[in-house]
Design an enzyme around this catalytic site. Structure first.
Site, PDB file in Angstrom:
ATOM      1  N   ASP A   1       3.238   4.753   4.740  1.00 24.57           N
ATOM      2  CA  ASP A   1       2.654   4.086   5.864  1.00 24.57           C
ATOM      3  C   ASP A   1       2.381   3.222   6.337  1.00 24.57           C
ATOM      4  O   ASP A   1       2.137   2.672   7.013  1.00 24.57           O
ATOM      5  CB  ASP A   1       1.438   5.421   6.436  1.00 24.57           C
ATOM      6  CG  ASP A   1      -0.281   5.071   5.810  1.00 24.57           C
ATOM      7  OD1 ASP A   1       0.101   4.837   4.926  1.00 24.57           O
ATOM      8  OD2 ASP A   1      -0.825   5.614   6.147  1.00 24.57           O
ATOM      9  N   HIS A   2       2.691   2.159   5.338  1.00 28.41           N
ATOM     10  CA  HIS A   2       2.796   0.804   5.079  1.00 28.41           C
ATOM     11  C   HIS A   2       3.731   0.015   4.383  1.00 28.41           C
ATOM     12  O   HIS A   2       4.770   0.698   3.892  1.00 28.41           O
ATOM     13  CB  HIS A   2       1.389  -0.139   4.261  1.00 28.41           C
ATOM     14  CG  HIS A   2       0.095  -0.432   4.576  1.00 28.41           C
ATOM     15  ND1 HIS A   2      -0.606  -0.772   5.110  1.00 28.41           N
ATOM     16  CD2 HIS A   2      -0.406   1.315   4.705  1.00 28.41           C
ATOM     17  CE1 HIS A   2      -1.900   0.139   4.969  1.00 28.41           C
ATOM     18  NE2 HIS A   2      -2.187   0.964   5.081  1.00 28.41           N
TER      19      HIS A   2
ATOM     20  N   ASN B   1       1.050  -2.228  -0.120  1.00 29.76           N
ATOM     21  CA  ASN B   1      -0.188   0.188  -0.390  1.00 29.76           C
ATOM     22  C   ASN B   1       0.410   0.962  -0.480  1.00 29.76           C
ATOM     23  O   ASN B   1       1.146   1.720   1.079  1.00 29.76           O
ATOM     24  CB  ASN B   1      -0.784  -0.388   1.519  1.00 29.76           C
ATOM     25  CG  ASN B   1      -1.728   1.070   1.448  1.00 29.76           C
ATOM     26  OD1 ASN B   1      -1.902   2.200   0.777  1.00 29.76           O
ATOM     27  ND2 ASN B   1      -2.386   1.181   1.597  1.00 29.76           N
TER      28      ASN B   1
ATOM     29  N   ASN C   1      -7.034  -4.478   5.221  1.00 26.15           N
ATOM     30  CA  ASN C   1      -8.051  -3.886   6.358  1.00 26.15           C
ATOM     31  C   ASN C   1      -8.887  -4.441   7.632  1.00 26.15           C
ATOM     32  O   ASN C   1      -9.852  -4.192   8.221  1.00 26.15           O
ATOM     33  CB  ASN C   1      -8.676  -2.876   5.580  1.00 26.15           C
ATOM     34  CG  ASN C   1      -8.166  -1.105   6.239  1.00 26.15           C
ATOM     35  OD1 ASN C   1      -7.196  -0.467   6.509  1.00 26.15           O
ATOM     36  ND2 ASN C   1      -7.992  -0.876   4.339  1.00 26.15           N
TER      37      ASN C   1
ATOM     38  N   TYR D   1      -7.197  -4.059  -1.779  1.00 25.97           N
ATOM     39  CA  TYR D   1      -7.584  -3.213  -1.059  1.00 25.97           C
ATOM     40  C   TYR D   1      -9.274  -2.700  -0.263  1.00 25.97           C
ATOM     41  O   TYR D   1     -10.205  -1.903  -0.708  1.00 25.97           O
ATOM     42  CB  TYR D   1      -7.703  -1.414  -2.051  1.00 25.97           C
ATOM     43  CG  TYR D   1      -7.473  -0.312  -0.972  1.00 25.97           C
ATOM     44  CD1 TYR D   1      -6.353  -0.304   0.428  1.00 25.97           C
ATOM     45  CD2 TYR D   1      -7.607   1.149  -1.191  1.00 25.97           C
ATOM     46  CE1 TYR D   1      -6.524   0.436   1.327  1.00 25.97           C
ATOM     47  CE2 TYR D   1      -7.640   2.050   0.050  1.00 25.97           C
ATOM     48  CZ  TYR D   1      -7.494   2.275   0.785  1.00 25.97           C
ATOM     49  OH  TYR D   1      -7.388   2.889   1.803  1.00 25.97           O
TER      50      TYR D   1
ATOM     51  N   ASP E   1      -4.236  -4.834   1.282  1.00 24.15           N
ATOM     52  CA  ASP E   1      -4.097  -4.771   2.365  1.00 24.15           C
ATOM     53  C   ASP E   1      -5.754  -4.833   2.550  1.00 24.15           C
ATOM     54  O   ASP E   1      -7.055  -4.319   2.033  1.00 24.15           O
ATOM     55  CB  ASP E   1      -4.123  -2.729   2.326  1.00 24.15           C
ATOM     56  CG  ASP E   1      -4.595  -2.363   3.449  1.00 24.15           C
ATOM     57  OD1 ASP E   1      -5.675  -2.995   5.042  1.00 24.15           O
ATOM     58  OD2 ASP E   1      -4.963  -0.877   3.068  1.00 24.15           O
TER      59      ASP E   1
ATOM     60  N   GLU F   1      -3.835   1.691  -2.932  1.00 23.50           N
ATOM     61  CA  GLU F   1      -4.176   3.140  -2.683  1.00 23.50           C
ATOM     62  C   GLU F   1      -3.711   3.518  -3.457  1.00 23.50           C
ATOM     63  O   GLU F   1      -2.336   4.405  -3.165  1.00 23.50           O
ATOM     64  CB  GLU F   1      -4.359   3.123  -1.691  1.00 23.50           C
ATOM     65  CG  GLU F   1      -4.745   5.261  -0.887  1.00 23.50           C
ATOM     66  CD  GLU F   1      -4.736   4.381   0.913  1.00 23.50           C
ATOM     67  OE1 GLU F   1      -5.106   5.861   1.415  1.00 23.50           O
ATOM     68  OE2 GLU F   1      -3.781   3.938   1.857  1.00 23.50           O
TER      69      GLU F   1
END
Length: 394
Positions: free
Chosen positions: A366-367, A35, A238, A185, A236, A85
């Protein structure tokens, strides 16, 4: 697709070209997923702020680039690299073309593998309008020789317009395997409204949409399995599955996150999915007491797909995380929400899985990237024997 433009001669720098395994005898099949939280920084060719060192490749490179081509080179030209993303406006043809060029060979690595790209960008005018429509989006990067020899088609799913899914369907690999490989995602569950993508009418929350997508993805996988495909889902998702996958704690507030986790667990793994007898791993499964009516979850979701979480299967005790909050120092608040999960019938082929959990490999995101390798070089007899032994010991 457009060809890349080489830098002027004075700026060209010769580098060694890493070799890749010939596909006529495909053995180790490798998939990476990341991501990136926006594709733009990865389209640059000369950023030295990130990727100075690699957890997989400790040899330092004085001028490592925050570029997709450099990532592929650094990790020895994997067959697949999935991005989530990407945040590309679907009408931004210039950025799409720049992305295509960013993975093509250039003057520094002439003769190294070529890659082709596919994107799924949002077309939902009611649920994907923010930031100038630069939201969500996934992109699949496929090594061209693998694509030409094994890929039958790359497609979207008809039940999602937010740019969250790409599916690669392969021809048989070594005459025994057909793969359906999902780049995902997943929806992040929140209390924000979800609108009907056709009418714009509010029809629930993002939590509701997340649960619906779980159901739709499960159904899609079942249809493919009936057609003889083995499933790989990467990206991802989530969801942090276990207590061991959240630091300092697994997310349990608001309470709906517990329900989302239980639903995901029931649909894709089942509540009795402990891959090992280890008590810590068993305790770290979804807490049934956290769910008000677990039997209703099981009844509603139907029989589980019984998939295998590649990282947790190979590393039952290891703490490891893929999301690191930018609001906190690296490693202070993190979760394992990115995964590569596979059909249980692929378990005998699984060779390795892990994550590149360093600030350098994370780069501007941030991943952090994650990876899995499947060994298709073993004989069918050996694999069947290993699979039988595995079933006996479960």
């Amino acid at each position: 697709m457009s060809r890349t433009v080489s830098p002027p001669p004075s700026k060209r720098r010769k580098t060694s070209v890493s070799s890749a395994a010939p596909l006529e005898d495909l053995q180790l099949f490798r998939i990476y997923s990341h991501n990136v939280n926006g594709i733009q920084p990865y389209l640059q060719r000369s950023i030295t702020s990130f990727f100075q060192y690699s957890a997989h490749n400790p040899e330092p490179r004085a001028h490592a680039h925050a570029s997709l081509r450099d990532f592929l080179r650094r990790h020895h030209w994997p067959e697949l690299l999935f991005l989530q993303e990407v945040k590309i406006n679907p009408d931004d043809i210039a950025t799409i073309r720049a992305f295509e060029r960013s993975v093509r060979p250039n003057i520094d690595d002439a003769g190294a593998p070529d890659y082709v790209t596919f994107t799924c960008l949002p077309s939902d005018k009611f649920n994907a309008r923010g930031f100038g429509r630069k939201v969500y989006g996934v992109a699949s990067i496929i090594r061209k020789d693998f694509h030409d020899q094994y890929v039958e088609r790359v497609r979207h799913v008809d039940w999602d317009l937010e740019g969250r899914f790409l599916v690669i369907e392969t021809k048989p690999i070594r005459n025994i395997l057909r793969l359906a490989i999902f780049n995902v995602y997943a929806v992040n569950g929140t209390d924000n409204p979800y609108k009907d993508p056709m009418t714009g009418e509010v029809c629930g929350t993002r939590h509701d949409r997340k649960l619906k997508v779980h159901s739709l993805l499960q159904s899609e996988c079942r249809k493919l399995e009936r057609r003889g495909f083995r499933i790989i889902i990467a990206g991802d998702l989530n969801i942090a599955r276990h207590r061991i996958d959240g630091h300092p704690n697994l997310r349990t507030f608001p309470y709906q996150h517990c329900l989302n986790r239980a639903d995901f667990e029931a649909r894709f793994f089942g509540h009795s999915i402990a891959e090992h007898s280890d008590t810590e791993t068993t305790r770290s499964q979804v807490d049934i007491k956290d769910v008000s009516n677990p039997s209703a979850v099981i009844e509603e979701t139907g029989s589980s797909l019984g998939m295998v979480d590649t990282f947790r299967y190979l590393h039952p005790h290891q703490k490891g995380y893929t999301y690191y909050s930018r609001a906190r120092p690296f490693g202070e608040s993190c979760d394992r929400v990115d995964m590569i999960i596979v059909s249980s019938s692929l378990k005998p082929y699984l060779r390795d899985a892990g994550m590149l959990a360093t600030p350098a490999e994370r780069g501007p995101s941030d991943h952090v990237p994650l990876y899995a390798g499947l060994d298709f070089g073993r004989s069918l007899e050996w694999l069947m024997r290993k699979h039988s032994q595995s079933n006996i010991h479960q």
